[in-house]
Design a protein around this motif. Structure first.
Motif, PDB file in Angstrom:
ATOM      1  N   VAL A 152       0.838  -1.207   0.000  1.00  0.00           N
ATOM      2  CA  VAL A 152       0.000   0.000   0.000  1.00  0.00           C
ATOM      3  C   VAL A 152       0.871   1.255   0.000  1.00  0.00           C
ATOM      4  CG1 VAL A 152      -1.697   1.321   1.315  1.00  0.00           C
ATOM      5  CG2 VAL A 152      -1.939  -1.160   1.121  1.00  0.00           C
ATOM      6  N   ILE A 153       1.860   1.271   0.896  1.00  0.00           N
ATOM      7  CA  ILE A 153       2.741   2.435   0.972  1.00  0.00           C
ATOM      8  C   ILE A 153       3.612   2.533  -0.278  1.00  0.00           C
ATOM      9  CG2 ILE A 153       4.594   3.507   2.303  1.00  0.00           C
ATOM     10  CD1 ILE A 153       3.458   2.156   4.784  1.00  0.00           C
ATOM     11  N   GLY A 154       4.044   1.382  -0.810  1.00  0.00           N
ATOM     12  CA  GLY A 154       4.857   1.399  -2.020  1.00  0.00           C
ATOM     13  C   GLY A 154       4.131   2.015  -3.202  1.00  0.00           C
ATOM     14  N   PHE A 155       2.838   1.699  -3.370  1.00  0.00           N
ATOM     15  CA  PHE A 155       2.063   2.316  -4.447  1.00  0.00           C
ATOM     16  C   PHE A 155       1.911   3.815  -4.211  1.00  0.00           C
ATOM     17  CE2 PHE A 155       0.730  -1.966  -5.670  1.00  0.00           C
ATOM     18  CZ  PHE A 155       0.653  -1.827  -7.044  1.00  0.00           C
ATOM     19  N   CYS A 156       1.827   4.226  -2.963  1.00  0.00           N
ATOM     20  CA  CYS A 156       1.738   5.660  -2.669  1.00  0.00           C
ATOM     21  C   CYS A 156       3.074   6.360  -2.868  1.00  0.00           C
ATOM     22  CB  CYS A 156       1.257   5.872  -1.230  1.00  0.00           C
ATOM     23  SG  CYS A 156      -0.435   5.347  -0.905  1.00  0.00           S
ATOM     24  N   MET A 157       4.187   5.629  -2.757  1.00  0.00           N
ATOM     25  CA  MET A 157       5.514   6.226  -2.893  1.00  0.00           C
ATOM     26  C   MET A 157       5.992   6.293  -4.333  1.00  0.00           C
ATOM     27  SD  MET A 157       7.484   4.486   0.350  1.00  0.00           S
ATOM     28  CE  MET A 157       9.088   4.824  -0.385  1.00  0.00           C
ATOM     29  N   ARG A 162       3.161  11.123  -1.965  1.00  0.00           N
ATOM     30  CA  ARG A 162       4.450  10.461  -2.206  1.00  0.00           C
ATOM     31  C   ARG A 162       5.531  11.008  -1.273  1.00  0.00           C
ATOM     32  NH1 ARG A 162       8.735  11.754  -5.858  1.00  0.00           N
ATOM     33  NH2 ARG A 162       9.943   9.902  -6.442  1.00  0.00           N
ATOM     34  N   ILE A 163       5.621  12.317  -1.146  1.00  0.00           N
ATOM     35  CA  ILE A 163       6.630  12.936  -0.287  1.00  0.00           C
ATOM     36  C   ILE A 163       6.386  12.567   1.177  1.00  0.00           C
ATOM     37  CG2 ILE A 163       7.531  15.145   0.526  1.00  0.00           C
ATOM     38  CD1 ILE A 163       6.895  16.273  -2.264  1.00  0.00           C
ATOM     39  N   PHE A 164       5.123  12.565   1.581  1.00  0.00           N
ATOM     40  CA  PHE A 164       4.774  12.251   2.963  1.00  0.00           C
ATOM     41  C   PHE A 164       5.220  10.836   3.334  1.00  0.00           C
ATOM     42  CE2 PHE A 164       1.624  10.297   5.847  1.00  0.00           C
ATOM     43  CZ  PHE A 164       1.843  11.075   6.969  1.00  0.00           C
ATOM     44  N   PHE A 165       4.868   9.861   2.511  1.00  0.00           N
ATOM     45  CA  PHE A 165       5.203   8.486   2.835  1.00  0.00           C
ATOM     46  C   PHE A 165       6.699   8.222   2.693  1.00  0.00           C
ATOM     47  CE2 PHE A 165       0.629   7.603   2.261  1.00  0.00           C
ATOM     48  CZ  PHE A 165       0.423   6.842   3.403  1.00  0.00           C
ATOM     49  N   ARG A 166       7.348   8.869   1.729  1.00  0.00           N
ATOM     50  CA  ARG A 166       8.797   8.690   1.603  1.00  0.00           C
ATOM     51  C   ARG A 166       9.515   9.204   2.843  1.00  0.00           C
ATOM     52  NH1 ARG A 166      11.530   7.045  -2.707  1.00  0.00           N
ATOM     53  NH2 ARG A 166      10.364   6.595  -4.623  1.00  0.00           N
ATOM     54  N   GLY A 167       9.037  10.297   3.425  1.00  0.00           N
ATOM     55  CA  GLY A 167       9.637  10.818   4.641  1.00  0.00           C
ATOM     56  C   GLY A 167       9.474   9.859   5.816  1.00  0.00           C
ATOM     57  N   ILE A 168       8.268   9.285   5.960  1.00  0.00           N
ATOM     58  CA  ILE A 168       8.019   8.335   7.048  1.00  0.00           C
ATOM     59  C   ILE A 168       8.881   7.090   6.888  1.00  0.00           C
ATOM     60  CG2 ILE A 168       6.299   6.790   8.058  1.00  0.00           C
ATOM     61  CD1 ILE A 168       4.212   8.899   7.530  1.00  0.00           C
ATOM     62  N   ILE A 169       8.926   6.545   5.678  1.00  0.00           N
ATOM     63  CA  ILE A 169       9.702   5.321   5.439  1.00  0.00           C
ATOM     64  C   ILE A 169      11.189   5.578   5.639  1.00  0.00           C
ATOM     65  CG2 ILE A 169      10.372   3.659   3.671  1.00  0.00           C
ATOM     66  CD1 ILE A 169       7.608   3.206   4.936  1.00  0.00           C
ATOM     67  N   ALA A 170      11.666   6.747   5.215  1.00  0.00           N
ATOM     68  CA  ALA A 170      13.082   7.075   5.423  1.00  0.00           C
ATOM     69  C   ALA A 170      13.409   7.140   6.911  1.00  0.00           C
ATOM     70  CB  ALA A 170      13.415   8.403   4.751  1.00  0.00           C
ATOM     71  N   PHE A 171      12.487   7.687   7.701  1.00  0.00           N
ATOM     72  CA  PHE A 171      12.698   7.748   9.152  1.00  0.00           C
ATOM     73  C   PHE A 171      12.720   6.356   9.764  1.00  0.00           C
ATOM     74  CE2 PHE A 171      10.613   7.729  13.341  1.00  0.00           C
ATOM     75  CZ  PHE A 171      11.566   8.431  14.069  1.00  0.00           C
ATOM     76  N   LEU A 172      11.750   5.506   9.409  1.00  0.00           N
ATOM     77  CA  LEU A 172      11.678   4.166   9.969  1.00  0.00           C
ATOM     78  C   LEU A 172      12.871   3.319   9.547  1.00  0.00           C
ATOM     79  CD1 LEU A 172       7.885   3.328   9.454  1.00  0.00           C
ATOM     80  CD2 LEU A 172       9.006   4.050  11.567  1.00  0.00           C
ATOM     81  N   ARG A 173      13.289   3.467   8.293  1.00  0.00           N
ATOM     82  CA  ARG A 173      14.347   2.615   7.752  1.00  0.00           C
ATOM     83  C   ARG A 173      15.715   2.943   8.350  1.00  0.00           C
ATOM     84  NH1 ARG A 173      13.783   4.070   3.003  1.00  0.00           N
ATOM     85  NH2 ARG A 173      15.689   5.281   2.744  1.00  0.00           N
TER      86      ARG A 173
END
Length: 265
Positions: A94-99, A110-121
Motif C-alpha cells: 500500500v505504501i509502495g504504491f503511494c511512494m 508520495r513525499i509524505f510516505f517517503r519521509g516516514i519510510i526514510a525515518f523508519l528505515r
C-alpha cells in the motif's frame, strides 16, 4: 603520428596516476582506521589458541540433552517470520504504491510516505526492539512490532522502486482508453509487478527468520531468547546446539523459498 598519439598517451598516464593515487588513498585510510580503533594484530594472533581452545573444549560438542525444549522456540521463530512478513507485505505494498511516482495518488502523498519510510528505515530494528521492550515489556510483542516496522520500511521502498521500473507503455495505453486509477493498477501495474512482489516478499521472509532469532537477544522472544539464556548461564554446549538449530532452520527456509521463487517467477 607521434604528435597525434601524444594526447592519448597523456590520458592513459592520467588514468594510471588516478588509479595509483586511489590505491594509496585507500591503503592509508585502512592503516589510519586500524590505528584509530587501536587494533593490535599481534594480540589477535596470540589470542587465536585461546579462541580455538574455547571453541573445541567448551563450545563443542553440542549438548542435545534438552533438544525437545527448543521446539517451541523454533515454532515461535517461524510464526514470527510468517506473521511479520504478511503484515509487512500488506502495509508495504500500500505504501509502495503511494511512494512510486507513477502510481501515487498525489505528489504530496508520495513525499509524505517517503519521509516516514526514510525515518523508519534509518533506525536499526534492534533499536526499535529495545525501545518496544521498554514500552511493552519482555515478550513477543516488542519483537513482532519491531520486525513489522523494519519489514514495512524495507518492502515499501523496494516495492516502490520495482513499480517505478515497470514498462509504462501498457499503463499509457490504458490511460488513453480512459481507464480509472484502480483499473490501471489492476490491469497495467499488477501483472508486471507480481514477479518482483513474490521475489522481495520471499526474501523478506528469509530476513525475518534471521532477525527474529537476533531479536531474542534483547528479550523479544524466539530462538534468540534461548541463545542469550544459555550464554548468560555459561552453558556453551547448549548454545552451540541453538546455533546449529538456527543454521539448519535458515538453510531449510532458503531452500524452500528458492523453490517457491522458481515456481512463481
Amino acid at each position: 603520428m607521434s604528435a597525434r598519439n601524444k594526447p592519448s598517451m597523456n590520458a592513459v598516464e592520467m588514468r594510471r596516476m588516478k588509479a595509483s593515487l586511489s590505491v594509496i588513498f585507500f591503503a592509508l585510510l585502512i592503516l589510519f582506521s586500524i590505528w584509530f580503533v587501536e587494533m593490535d594484530i599481534f594480540e589477535l594472533i596470540q589470542s587465536m589458541p585461546i579462541f580455538f581452545h574455547f571453541l573445541f573444549t567448551d563450545f563443542f560438542p553440542p549438548n542435545i540433552s534438552d533438544l525437545d525444549t527448543y521446539i517451541g522456540s523454533v515454532v515461535d521463530t517461524l510464526i514470527f517470520a510468517v506473521v511479520t512478513t504478511s503484515l509487512s507485505s500488506l502495509l508495504g505494498i500500500v505504501i509502495g504504491f503511494c511512494m512510486a511516482h507513477n502510481t501515487t495518488p498525489h505528489p504530496a502523498v508520495r513525499i509524505f510516505f517517503r519521509g516516514i519510510i526514510a525515518f523508519l528505515r534509518n533506525i536499526p530494528f534492534l533499536v526499535w526492539a529495545s525501545i518496544l521492550v521498554v514500552i511493552f515489556g519482555v515478550g513477543t510483542m516488542p519483537g513482532l512490532f519491531a520486525l513489522v516496522l523494519f519489514g514495512t520500511s524495507f518492502l515499501a521502498r523496494v516495492y516502490a522502486e520495482s513499480i517505478e521500473e515497470l514498462n509504462k507503455e501498457g499503463v499509457e495505453a490504458l490511460d488513453a482508453c480512459g481507464a480509472s486509477y484502480l483499473q490501471k493498477i489492476k490491469h497495467g501495474i499488477m501483472p508486471q509487478f507480481l514477479p518482483s512482489f513474490y521475489s522481495w516478499t520471499l526474501f523478506m521472509f528469509e530476513i525475518n527468520i534471521r532477525a527474529s532469532a537476533i531479536l531474542g537477544l534483547v528479550g523479544a522472544g524466539g530462538m534468540g531468547s534461548i541463545l542469550k539464556q544459555t550464554m548468560d548461564l555459561f552453558q556453551y554446549g547448549k548454545t552451540s546446539t541453538v546455533i546449529a538449530i538456527m543454521v539448519i532452520l535458515i538453510l531449510m527456509v532458503e531452500y524452500v523459498t528458492n523453490r517457491v521463487r522458481e515456481r512463481l517467477i
